[in-house]
Structure formats: C-alpha cells, structure tokens
Write an enzyme that holds these catalytic residues in place. Structure first.
Site, PDB file in Angstrom:
ATOM      1  N   GLY A 173       0.820  -1.211   0.000  1.00 37.50           N
ATOM      2  CA  GLY A 173       0.000   0.000   0.000  1.00 37.50           C
ATOM      3  C   GLY A 173       0.847   1.252   0.000  1.00 37.50           C
ATOM      4  O   GLY A 173       0.536   2.237  -0.688  1.00 37.50           O
ATOM      5  N   ASP A 174       1.939   1.252   0.764  1.00 38.14           N
ATOM      6  CA  ASP A 174       2.852   2.391   0.778  1.00 38.14           C
ATOM      7  C   ASP A 174       3.466   2.611  -0.598  1.00 38.14           C
ATOM      8  O   ASP A 174       3.517   3.732  -1.107  1.00 38.14           O
ATOM      9  CB  ASP A 174       3.964   2.155   1.797  1.00 38.14           C
ATOM     10  CG  ASP A 174       3.527   2.422   3.227  1.00 38.14           C
ATOM     11  OD1 ASP A 174       2.572   3.186   3.416  1.00 38.14           O
ATOM     12  OD2 ASP A 174       4.147   1.864   4.141  1.00 38.14           O
ATOM     13  N   SER A 175       3.969   1.529  -1.191  1.00 33.15           N
ATOM     14  CA  SER A 175       4.625   1.656  -2.486  1.00 33.15           C
ATOM     15  C   SER A 175       3.651   2.094  -3.572  1.00 33.15           C
ATOM     16  O   SER A 175       3.988   2.919  -4.429  1.00 33.15           O
ATOM     17  CB  SER A 175       5.287   0.330  -2.873  1.00 33.15           C
ATOM     18  OG  SER A 175       6.261  -0.035  -1.927  1.00 33.15           O
ATOM     19  N   SER A 177       0.973   3.941  -3.160  1.00 31.24           N
ATOM     20  CA  SER A 177       0.645   5.361  -2.987  1.00 31.24           C
ATOM     21  C   SER A 177       1.810   6.232  -3.419  1.00 31.24           C
ATOM     22  O   SER A 177       1.606   7.296  -4.027  1.00 31.24           O
ATOM     23  CB  SER A 177       0.257   5.651  -1.533  1.00 31.24           C
ATOM     24  OG  SER A 177       1.297   5.325  -0.640  1.00 31.24           O
TER      25      SER A 177
END
Length: 401
Positions: A173-175, A177
């Site tokens: 999810g971080d990557s 975004s």
C-alpha cells in the site's frame, strides 16, 4: 525542466522531500531514479526511521536505507523550529516539487500549507501522501499501509480461504501510494507547462490500493458477489496454479485459454481432456477447477522440474518457478536486462538492488548512489541557498540542522 539529458528525463527538476518511512519517500525514489534532484529534509538527531529499520543490520546499518534513500541528497533540518521551517521555505521557493507524508494538517499548522507556499512559488507541485487523503472524515487519522490495504480491499482477498486475511509480505500500500504520487506529479508538471500553475497531488493509501482492485466493486454492484480469499488460484480461471514436481520445487502453469489448454493436454499425453465436456471451454474448466488442478498436479508430481520447464516453454505455455532473491541474482533474464544492479556503498562496498524502472530507451533512469549518510549534503545545499559558513555553523550549534 530539460527534456533530454544524460542524467535522466527529469534532470533539472528539483524536488524537496519532507517525509519518512516508505509512502512519501518511495515517490521521491522514483523521481530521483529518473534524474530529479531530490533534497530530503531529515530530523538532525535520528533522520528517517528507515535508516534503522530491518530484520538484520549488517555492519550496524539497515539494508532498507540504501534503496529508499538512493539518488537523494540528505539535508538535516528541524522542521519543528521556526528557523528550520524558514530554511525549508527558502528551498521550496526554488523547487518544482514538494513531497510530504505528514498527517494532514501538520504543514498547515506550521504555516507551510500549499496555499502559503504557492504565494512565493505559484508553479509548485505538492505531492501529499497520506492514509486517507487530505479530505473526508478519516483524513486526520494516522494512516499506515496495513489499514489502507484492508480498507482498499486487498487484505480480505489475500490468503487461504480457511484462514485469516494475509498480508502481501511487503508494504504494498505504501509503495502503490508513492508510485501514484509520482504519476500525479508528472501529470501536474505537464499541466503546468500549459498553465504555469502548480497544484496539489492528493495520494491516499487506501485509494491507491482500491484503484488496482480490478472489477471487485463493479462485480458486487451488478451481481452481489463478494470476492473472497482463494489462495493460489483465481476462481473460475483454470488451469492457472502452482503445481508440485518430482524434485520438490513448485512450478507455475497458466493454460486457461482453449488453445493453450489443448497444448497442455497434448503434453500430458491426454489429448482427450481438451474435448471432455468438463474442460472443453473456459466456463467448463472454471466449474471443474479443483478437479482439473488435481489431474495436472498428479502429472507434474511425476516430472522433474528441470525436464518439465523446457517442455512447457516449447509448447508456448506460461510457466516458471517461484523466485526468491537467490534465484533472481543468478537468472539470465535479470542479468541481460540489468534488472538488478551493483552500486558502490561507502561501508558495504558493492551492494545489489533493483534497477530503476520503467525502462526508457532514450533517457533511461538509473541508480547513481545509494542512500546518503545523515546530513551528508547539508552544508553544500545550504551554501547554494545563500547561507555562509558562519550562518551554517550557527544553525548547527542551535540544533536547527
């Protein structure tokens, strides 16, 4: 902003990164990989937590930091002080892009919201990465990837059906975004060429996950079907699974089109299966998925993977191993395309990491250096901004930098 340069397609673009961990800094990593000058502002005492993260710390250093910090300049500045914020404002006034992933409202509290910064730099593009976006009832909540992945729908469908939802094994999810933030930056810069005006790129983690969820929402809206966990298969898509081999290694086989399935049946010595009413078309194979997979598994289990893979490839079937890091490092495809590169590190020596991606034929990106030491570029960047030696020394003595 130069259009072609040996330093990459974004050479001449100045980015100020004010963020930590993965979501915001991954955006900075992508921009830096393609030639942007990324100036990362870090806390003078500890820097980005990614400098300390990791299961192992060879030579006392985190293996995370050389990757997420690559191609960036590290400038230490305490943004909780007014002097520190003045330094940030001065750097931003001459920048093209700001990347930040503070909790929404933090920059506004510091007098550094977009409207305030755009008064002195109207062409500024600000990428704001957060868990839930800059608006809405959840915007002020702390937003981590695990929550965004769950809210965006990914966690519920990941794992085995008889177990709790699993995670992907990385902070996807971080990557996602960060990648969407970088894409948004490029769109905003293109718009700026026409209008001269910058804008905000609002990249929420949960929406970054939601956007790759294929037809999950639409299928439910039209049919009421809620997609569930299905392990290694996609329900109704067969055959497309991992299968055992005699050597103990798993093999991936995808043959879910009629022509491909016929080739697989011929290879198995069972051409009759391609005409069997249970398997002769896509819908039939999907309805008898488990039974079909069991047949294929019984065949592959009697095959050595080194013999099986060439046969499957020769038949034009999608096939392969499940790779781990050692497999990637010895694979000829990775080597031929330089998917993994070796980078000089001042402590580790030569270290390997994934190369810049995607590939551009005329102005490719690349890894110019690994994550810098904390504050490595502070003096040089501040001197370029007009501060003399005495002023820099004074800021350092007061703990501002």
């Amino acid at each position: 902003m130069t259009q072609e340069n040996s330093g990459g397609p974004l050479a001449g673009l100045r980015v100020i990164e004010m963020g930590s961990l993965i979501a915001g800094p991954f955006c900075g990593q992508v921009l830096g990989d393609f030639g942007a000058e990324v100036i990362k502002l870090e806390d003078p005492k500890v820097g980005d937590p990614m400098r300390q993260w990791g299961r192992s710390k060879p030579k006392g250093l985190s293996p995370w930091w050389p990757v997420i910090g690559r191609n960036k300049k590290s400038v230490t500045v305490d943004l909780r002080t007014e002097e520190g914020r003045d330094i940030a404002r001065a750097l931003i006034a001459k920048a093209d892009v700001v990347v930040e992933n503070f909790r929404p409202g933090t920059l506004e509290k510091w007098g550094m919201g977009y409207e305030a910064l755009a008064k002195t730099n109207p062409g500024l593009v600000m990428a704001r990465v957060s868990g839930f976006g800059q608006t809405g009832p959840y915007s002020k909540r702390a937003g981590y990837a695990l929550v965004g992945e769950a809210m965006g729908g990914l966690r519920h469908i990941t794992g085995e059906p008889d177990r709790n939802p699993a995670r992907a094994g990385i902070s996807i999810g971080d990557s996602l975004s960060g990648l969407n933030a970088a894409l948004g930056v490029m769109m905003a810069l293109h718009a700026r060429q026409r209008t001269g005006q910058g804008q905000v790129v609002d990249a929420a983690i949960y929406e970054s996950v939601l956007t790759v969820m294929e037809n999950l929402i639409t299928e439910y809206d039209l049919t009421g079907y809620v997609r569930e966990r299905s392990g290694a298969v996609l329900p109704g898509i067969a055959p497309s699974n991992v299968y055992p081999t005699k050597s103990g290694e798993l093999v991936l086989i995808g043959a879910n089109q009629d022509t491909l399935f016929k080739r697989l049946c011929d290879l198995m010595g069972r051409p009759d299966l391609a005409e069997d009413v249970r398997y002769r078309d896509h819908a039939a194979r999907g309805a008898h998925q488990a039974e079909l997979d069991a047949r294929i598994a019984a065949w592959t289990a009697d095959q050595d993977i080194e013999d099986l893979l060439p046969k499957l490839e020769a038949a034009g079937l999608a096939t392969g191993r499940i790779y781990r890091a050692p497999d990637m490092l010895k694979d000829p495809q990775f080597a031929a395309r330089q998917s993994i590169v070796s980078v000089a590190h001042p402590v580790f020596g030569a270290i390997k990491m994934q190369n810049a991606f995607p590939r551009l034929t005329r102005t490719p990106g690349g890894v110019r250096w690994p994550g810098p030491t904390l504050g490595e570029h502070t003096d040089a960047v501040l001197a370029e901004a007009g501060l003399d030696v005495e002023a820099i020394a004074g800021l350092r003595s007061r703990g501002v930098i």
